[in-house]
Design a protein around this motif. Sequence first.
Motif, PDB file in Angstrom:
ATOM      1  N   GLN A  25       0.827  -1.204   0.000  1.00 23.19           N
ATOM      2  CA  GLN A  25       0.000   0.000   0.000  1.00 23.19           C
ATOM      3  C   GLN A  25       0.865   1.260   0.000  1.00 23.19           C
ATOM      4  O   GLN A  25       0.380   2.336  -0.286  1.00 23.19           O
ATOM      5  CB  GLN A  25      -0.996  -0.004   1.172  1.00 23.19           C
ATOM      6  N   ARG A  26       2.158   1.126   0.262  1.00 23.55           N
ATOM      7  CA  ARG A  26       3.076   2.262   0.231  1.00 23.55           C
ATOM      8  C   ARG A  26       3.969   2.247  -1.006  1.00 23.55           C
ATOM      9  O   ARG A  26       4.926   2.991  -1.074  1.00 23.55           O
ATOM     10  CB  ARG A  26       3.948   2.263   1.486  1.00 23.55           C
ATOM     11  N   GLY A  27       3.653   1.358  -1.960  1.00 23.50           N
ATOM     12  CA  GLY A  27       4.433   1.315  -3.190  1.00 23.50           C
ATOM     13  C   GLY A  27       5.316   0.085  -3.277  1.00 23.50           C
ATOM     14  O   GLY A  27       5.231  -0.816  -2.446  1.00 23.50           O
ATOM     15  N   PRO A  28       6.204   0.050  -4.303  1.00 26.96           N
ATOM     16  CA  PRO A  28       7.047  -1.129  -4.513  1.00 26.96           C
ATOM     17  C   PRO A  28       8.145  -1.228  -3.450  1.00 26.96           C
ATOM     18  O   PRO A  28       8.645  -0.211  -2.971  1.00 26.96           O
ATOM     19  CB  PRO A  28       7.640  -0.892  -5.897  1.00 26.96           C
ATOM     20  N   THR A  29       8.498  -2.456  -3.111  1.00 21.87           N
ATOM     21  CA  THR A  29       9.618  -2.669  -2.193  1.00 21.87           C
ATOM     22  C   THR A  29      10.235  -4.030  -2.457  1.00 21.87           C
ATOM     23  O   THR A  29       9.634  -4.890  -3.095  1.00 21.87           O
ATOM     24  CB  THR A  29       9.177  -2.529  -0.711  1.00 21.87           C
TER      25      THR A  29
END
Length: 166
Positions: free
Chosen positions: A113-117
């Motif tokens: 939910q906070r982007g790619p990692t």
Amino acid sequence: MGSQPVRYLEPHQVRATKLPGAIHPRIEVVDEFCVLNAVVKRVFPLSNPELHIAILHGAGKEIGVLRTMENLDPATDAIIRDQLDRRYFTPHVDRVDALKSEAGMWRFDVQTQRGPTRFYVRNWRDSAHEITPGRWQITSVDGARFEILKLDDLDAKSLRLMDQLL
């Protein structure tokens, strides 16, 4: 030395404030005492996150347990929720883009939910736990936690990749 009984606190007894730049809030037990650098923790973070919030002073000694967050005054509610969100933030894995074995570890490239990692997991059986059917918590080699809320809700590619481990 015997253990002290748990002191339960009701929402009307608790007031929290936070000074600009402070890391920890000040929590007052109305008409009794004030803890300048309070810490809040969930007693049951997975099964009952809204009930039984432990309040500790900076040295880690518990001063009481808030039975429920219902009916807290709005400012106190916001401060305590912010503290709990900081302590328990766990990114939710929405999609697995790549999963590869590298040097004895699994490399995960995921969307949260906070982007790619990207994170690495050594020894899958010790680092991943099915909390409830289909809900997985994964701990990376650096101690970060990630969560798959519902495995069956992942897209077909993500499920194919995860099949390597499950």
